[in-house]
Scaffold this motif. Structure first.
Motif, PDB file in Angstrom:
ATOM      1  N   SER A  45    -134.811  22.530 -38.647  1.00  7.97           N
ATOM      2  CA  SER A  45    -134.254  21.510 -37.748  1.00  7.97           C
ATOM      3  C   SER A  45    -135.348  20.775 -36.973  1.00  7.97           C
ATOM      4  N   ASP A  46    -136.599  21.055 -37.269  1.00  8.41           N
ATOM      5  CA  ASP A  46    -137.725  20.388 -36.599  1.00  8.41           C
ATOM      6  C   ASP A  46    -138.150  19.182 -37.447  1.00  8.41           C
ATOM      7  N   HIS A  47    -137.957  17.980 -36.907  1.00 10.81           N
ATOM      8  CA  HIS A  47    -138.263  16.769 -37.682  1.00 10.81           C
ATOM      9  C   HIS A  47    -139.745  16.620 -37.984  1.00 10.81           C
ATOM     10  N   ASP A  48    -140.578  17.330 -37.230  1.00  9.66           N
ATOM     11  CA  ASP A  48    -142.019  17.224 -37.471  1.00  9.66           C
ATOM     12  C   ASP A  48    -142.512  18.222 -38.513  1.00  9.66           C
ATOM     13  N   VAL A  49    -141.600  18.976 -39.116  1.00  5.42           N
ATOM     14  CA  VAL A  49    -141.995  19.920 -40.177  1.00  5.42           C
ATOM     15  C   VAL A  49    -141.463  19.411 -41.514  1.00  5.42           C
ATOM     16  N   GLY A  50    -142.378  19.282 -42.484  1.00  9.52           N
ATOM     17  CA  GLY A  50    -141.984  18.765 -43.791  1.00  9.52           C
ATOM     18  C   GLY A  50    -141.989  19.812 -44.884  1.00  9.52           C
ATOM     19  N   ALA A  51    -142.627  20.956 -44.640  1.00  9.99           N
ATOM     20  CA  ALA A  51    -142.659  22.033 -45.643  1.00  9.99           C
ATOM     21  C   ALA A  51    -142.989  23.336 -44.924  1.00  9.99           C
TER      22      ALA A  51
END
Ligand code: CAA
Length: 258
Positions: A45-51
């Motif tokens: 749910s963290d938009h700054d995490v992509g993988a």
């Protein structure tokens, strides 16, 4: 967020989860499985995490479900709590790309959790196995199914029936892992691979993951139909417009994950 059995951190756009019960070789007990599900939830749910990268220690990724914790369970306990379901399946349900960085033992539930990830990068000291038969049970977190799909019937039968372990090199030859790297650079190379994924378009990475996972559920023509629909859907994203415009103008793309 602080956990009893895990360490978590963000490295750029990568969410790193480290299993941390070293004295028990990261045996997967109820607390660890609950915390792992929570950590995945938080990074998802963290938009700054992509993988995401899931790793353990250098001696063990995880030596399986916690035998001491489950030894006395009765059938009715397992059935009523739906043992090895809640929490366990969260890794397989992660919609963002998640890769396993495996050093040391990945046995039983440890191997199964690694196989729930999108791909496995193995350290040269990694050992994989499904030794449940040696403690009087069978793989219960998808091992018989995912291992057979990953390495084929012969090796899956061999590993599950004999309980023997295979090295990272054998796992590489069998198609269980995508790369083998020196144990000293496992984390660096795994985070680098995850970073490469995370810096590109998140919705496109998620669609690719969904398509490949679909191939294990449906026949070829259904799978290709599904892929074609998502390929068409990619043209509704701003990132497709950006990526192709950047290529045409010979500039770097700026992904907005939208
Ligand atoms: N559950 C609970 N504790 C475990 C464990 C497990 N799966 N694996 C290791 N440990 C504990 C040991 O009991 C030991 O604790 P103590 O120091 O308190 O005695 C500690 O971790 C270190 O282990 P060892 O002393 O055994 O270390 P070793 O180097 O001699 O052996 C090993 C390493 C070969 C991995 C051995 O620990 C082992 O065989 N572990 C069990 C592997 C296994 O059978 N896994 C499958 C579990 S069942 C399962 O996973 C079901 C499922 O599908 C979900």
């Amino acid at each position: 967020m602080s956990y009893e059995t895990l360490l978590t951190e963000k490295r750029g756009r990568v969410g790193l989860i480290t299993l941390n019960r070293p004295k028990a070789l990261n045996a997967l007990n109820g607390v660890l499985i609950r915390e792992l599900a929570e950590a995945i939830e938080t990074f998802e749910s963290d938009h700054d995490v992509g993988a995401l990268v899931l790793t353990g220690g250098t001696r063990a990724f995880a030596a399986g479900a916690d035998i001491k914790e489950m030894a006395q369970k009765r059938y009715i306990d397992c059935y009523l709590e739906d043992f090895i379901t809640k929490g366990w399946e969260r890794t397989a349900q992660c919609r963002k790309p998640i890769l396993a960085a495996v050093a040391g033992y990945a046995l039983g539930g440890g191997c199964e959790i690694a196989m729930m990830c999108d791909f496995i990068i193995a350290a040269d000291n990694a050992l994989f196995g499904q030794p449940e038969i040696t403690v009087g049970t069978l793989p219960g977190a998808g091992g018989t199914q995912r291992l057979a799909r990953a390495v084929g019937k012969a090796l899956a039968m061999d590993l599950c029936l004999t309980g023997r372990q295979i090295t990272a090199e054998e796992a590489m030859r069998a198609g269980l892992v995508s790369r083998v790297v020196p144990v000293s650079s496992l984390l660096e190379e795994s985070v680098e691979a995850a970073e490469k994924i995370a810096e590109r378009s998140l919705p496109i990475a998620m669609m690719i993951k969904e398509c490949i996972n679909r191939s294990f559920e449906v026949n070829l023509s259904e799978g290709i139909h599904f892929e074609r629909r998502l390929f068409h859907a990619s043209f509704a994203t701003l990132d497709q417009k950006e990526g192709m415009d950047a290529f045409t103008r010979k500039r770097s793309p700026y992904w907005t994950h939208s």
